[in-house]
Write a protein that holds these residues in place. Sequence first.
Motif, PDB file in Angstrom:
ATOM      1  N   ALA A 153       7.152  13.071   6.793  1.00  0.00           N
ATOM      2  CA  ALA A 153       5.741  12.814   7.099  1.00  0.00           C
ATOM      3  C   ALA A 153       5.551  11.322   7.346  1.00  0.00           C
ATOM      4  CB  ALA A 153       4.852  13.277   5.948  1.00  0.00           C
ATOM      5  N   PRO A 154       4.859  10.957   8.411  1.00  0.00           N
ATOM      6  CA  PRO A 154       4.661   9.536   8.719  1.00  0.00           C
ATOM      7  C   PRO A 154       3.674   8.865   7.774  1.00  0.00           C
ATOM      8  CG  PRO A 154       3.406  10.881  10.241  1.00  0.00           C
ATOM      9  CD  PRO A 154       4.215  11.837   9.405  1.00  0.00           C
ATOM     10  N   ASP A 155       3.794   7.560   7.653  1.00  0.00           N
ATOM     11  CA  ASP A 155       2.867   6.772   6.839  1.00  0.00           C
ATOM     12  C   ASP A 155       1.642   6.395   7.673  1.00  0.00           C
ATOM     13  OD1 ASP A 155       4.260   6.831   4.466  1.00  0.00           O
ATOM     14  OD2 ASP A 155       5.405   5.024   4.907  1.00  0.00           O
ATOM     15  N   LEU A 156       0.925   7.422   8.134  1.00  0.00           N
ATOM     16  CA  LEU A 156      -0.318   7.172   8.865  1.00  0.00           C
ATOM     17  C   LEU A 156      -1.364   6.619   7.897  1.00  0.00           C
ATOM     18  CD1 LEU A 156      -0.762  10.273  11.209  1.00  0.00           C
ATOM     19  CD2 LEU A 156      -0.682   7.885  11.931  1.00  0.00           C
ATOM     20  N   PRO A 157      -2.060   5.568   8.290  1.00  0.00           N
ATOM     21  CA  PRO A 157      -3.086   5.014   7.391  1.00  0.00           C
ATOM     22  C   PRO A 157      -4.288   5.949   7.290  1.00  0.00           C
ATOM     23  CG  PRO A 157      -3.171   3.938   9.517  1.00  0.00           C
ATOM     24  CD  PRO A 157      -1.962   4.835   9.546  1.00  0.00           C
ATOM     25  N   PHE A 158      -5.150   5.701   6.353  1.00  0.00           N
ATOM     26  CA  PHE A 158      -6.348   6.512   6.187  1.00  0.00           C
ATOM     27  C   PHE A 158      -7.172   6.456   7.471  1.00  0.00           C
ATOM     28  CE2 PHE A 158     -10.857   6.915   5.057  1.00  0.00           C
ATOM     29  CZ  PHE A 158     -10.835   8.167   4.444  1.00  0.00           C
ATOM     30  N   GLY A 159      -7.519   7.625   7.975  1.00  0.00           N
ATOM     31  CA  GLY A 159      -8.273   7.699   9.222  1.00  0.00           C
ATOM     32  C   GLY A 159      -7.413   7.646  10.468  1.00  0.00           C
ATOM     33  N   GLY A 160      -6.084   7.491  10.313  1.00  0.00           N
ATOM     34  CA  GLY A 160      -5.198   7.452  11.465  1.00  0.00           C
ATOM     35  C   GLY A 160      -5.097   8.809  12.148  1.00  0.00           C
ATOM     36  N   GLY A 197      10.412   9.135  13.439  1.00  0.00           N
ATOM     37  CA  GLY A 197      10.858   8.178  12.436  1.00  0.00           C
ATOM     38  C   GLY A 197       9.975   6.958  12.367  1.00  0.00           C
ATOM     39  N   GLN A 198      10.262   6.104  11.393  1.00  0.00           N
ATOM     40  CA  GLN A 198       9.511   4.870  11.235  1.00  0.00           C
ATOM     41  C   GLN A 198      10.424   3.765  10.731  1.00  0.00           C
ATOM     42  OE1 GLN A 198       6.547   6.493   8.415  1.00  0.00           O
ATOM     43  NE2 GLN A 198       7.368   5.069   6.892  1.00  0.00           N
ATOM     44  N   LEU A 199      10.060   2.518  11.064  1.00  0.00           N
ATOM     45  CA  LEU A 199      10.880   1.365  10.732  1.00  0.00           C
ATOM     46  C   LEU A 199      10.037   0.319  10.027  1.00  0.00           C
ATOM     47  CD1 LEU A 199      12.712   0.990  14.180  1.00  0.00           C
ATOM     48  CD2 LEU A 199      13.633   2.023  12.094  1.00  0.00           C
ATOM     49  N   ASP A 200      10.498  -0.123   8.887  1.00  0.00           N
ATOM     50  CA  ASP A 200       9.852  -1.207   8.149  1.00  0.00           C
ATOM     51  C   ASP A 200      10.323  -2.525   8.760  1.00  0.00           C
ATOM     52  OD1 ASP A 200       9.029  -3.156   6.339  1.00  0.00           O
ATOM     53  OD2 ASP A 200       9.236  -1.821   4.620  1.00  0.00           O
ATOM     54  N   GLY A 229       4.942  -5.011   8.263  1.00  0.00           N
ATOM     55  CA  GLY A 229       4.313  -3.809   8.788  1.00  0.00           C
ATOM     56  C   GLY A 229       5.344  -2.753   9.134  1.00  0.00           C
ATOM     57  N   VAL A 230       4.869  -1.597   9.590  1.00  0.00           N
ATOM     58  CA  VAL A 230       5.742  -0.467   9.876  1.00  0.00           C
ATOM     59  C   VAL A 230       5.448   0.079  11.276  1.00  0.00           C
ATOM     60  CG1 VAL A 230       6.330   1.902   9.198  1.00  0.00           C
ATOM     61  CG2 VAL A 230       5.992   0.155   7.443  1.00  0.00           C
ATOM     62  N   LEU A 231       6.519   0.399  12.015  1.00  0.00           N
ATOM     63  CA  LEU A 231       6.392   1.059  13.317  1.00  0.00           C
ATOM     64  C   LEU A 231       6.593   2.556  13.132  1.00  0.00           C
ATOM     65  CD1 LEU A 231       8.414  -1.230  15.774  1.00  0.00           C
ATOM     66  CD2 LEU A 231       5.975  -1.285  15.248  1.00  0.00           C
ATOM     67  N   LEU A 232       5.641   3.362  13.614  1.00  0.00           N
ATOM     68  CA  LEU A 232       5.762   4.817  13.611  1.00  0.00           C
ATOM     69  C   LEU A 232       6.067   5.259  15.037  1.00  0.00           C
ATOM     70  CD1 LEU A 232       2.561   5.728  11.528  1.00  0.00           C
ATOM     71  CD2 LEU A 232       4.804   5.010  10.689  1.00  0.00           C
ATOM     72  N   LEU A 240       3.104   3.438  17.010  1.00  0.00           N
ATOM     73  CA  LEU A 240       1.937   2.959  16.273  1.00  0.00           C
ATOM     74  C   LEU A 240       2.373   1.890  15.284  1.00  0.00           C
ATOM     75  CD1 LEU A 240       0.084   6.314  15.459  1.00  0.00           C
ATOM     76  CD2 LEU A 240      -0.034   4.924  17.546  1.00  0.00           C
ATOM     77  N   TYR A 241       1.618   0.813  15.239  1.00  0.00           N
ATOM     78  CA  TYR A 241       1.906  -0.260  14.290  1.00  0.00           C
ATOM     79  C   TYR A 241       0.902  -0.188  13.154  1.00  0.00           C
ATOM     80  CZ  TYR A 241       2.179  -4.935  12.256  1.00  0.00           C
ATOM     81  OH  TYR A 241       2.287  -5.980  11.387  1.00  0.00           O
ATOM     82  N   VAL A 242       1.407  -0.167  11.905  1.00  0.00           N
ATOM     83  CA  VAL A 242       0.554  -0.113  10.725  1.00  0.00           C
ATOM     84  C   VAL A 242       0.738  -1.402   9.941  1.00  0.00           C
ATOM     85  CG1 VAL A 242      -0.081   1.196   8.673  1.00  0.00           C
ATOM     86  CG2 VAL A 242       0.881   2.397  10.646  1.00  0.00           C
TER      87      VAL A 242
END
Length: 366
Positions: free
Chosen positions: A125-132, A146-149, A167-170, A193-195
């Motif tokens: 599961a991706p680390d989508l922010p609240f409301g993403g 995937g995602q990269l720190d 930050g993290v790239l999704l 997506l950049y978080v």
Amino acid sequence: MDRRGFFKSMLGKGLSHGARQVDAVVIPFERAAKAARDAMPAEPEQQAPRPVADEPPADVAPTPQPLPATGVATPVADEDLMRLAADVGLIRHVEAVVALSRRSVRLVPGDGPPPDGSRTRLGGAPDLPFGGVWPNWEGRPLAFIGQLDLAEASALGLEQGALPDRGVLLIFSALERTPSGSSPQDGESTRVLYVEPERLPRDPGARIGISQPHSATALELSSELTLPRVWSAPVQLLGLDAEEQELWEQVRRELAELQGVEPWDAGEPLRSRHHLLGFADESRADMQVACELAARGIDVGYGAPWSHPEAKRVEEVSRRWRLLLQLTVDSEAGWSFGRGRERLFVWGPEDDLSTAAFEQVRAIAR
């Protein structure tokens, strides 16, 4: 100014877009590619070839399963690369070898789940922010791959300023529906997506789309120093003679061997190579031009970007496109980019990537 920066400043107008654009549009080495470009009409009134359907020919063979991925065993510093170039015989160009090198981060899938606290992983599961919002394309959710720190990647010595250092790239992609990327309509078939760190959720959010792989898998990062191919534009600016060109390719191969990885060459068996930044494993040297044409609304379909009348006109400005990510097909992860297509290349305007603006990224599957 260090040696790398000084040499880049001396390479002249051909690299005036800045030190980070040493991977400017490559000039195909094959005679056929050169002949095709020379034959392109000079006037815009010439009618562009009609784009064909964005599907590979029916006789294209299925994509083979690649050889396993390997991580970098021995990191190499700039000083090591300089000594290697001198030992091989490129004594007059040791500064250029270092100046034109790029550091990338190899991504090797692990055997189990990511370690506690790590935000770098494949699938799950991706680390989508609240409301993403989970990205969609053509009315269907994209697959989360995937995602990269970026803090982890930056710690390995990525070029300063190439990407945000936190930050993290999704990464999301259409996968089995992946088009070639040469059409303007393909722009959102792969999304990044950049978080920001302060928006990262404590726990992964709801999974409202497909994840490939389904369960979170560890992703091991290692730093790799890479060189452009001898037919690339920045290397051509050096004016190497025939012997020096052979030595350049020898340095590129020995650099890979020194790091304990396999160098890539066209025609060799497919090998799994996933990496962030660096140079694309390709031989047609037209992906930056393809991205620029598509960004301008020009559809070349499944045709060759260099055959379009506008290709020469956008060649210089297309240097703004930089490789962000390269992925290879992987049946275990569930990645398929279409029949006959082996890799997914994600490109973005260099200035956008450095300022965390990933809305314009474009992906090309080949």
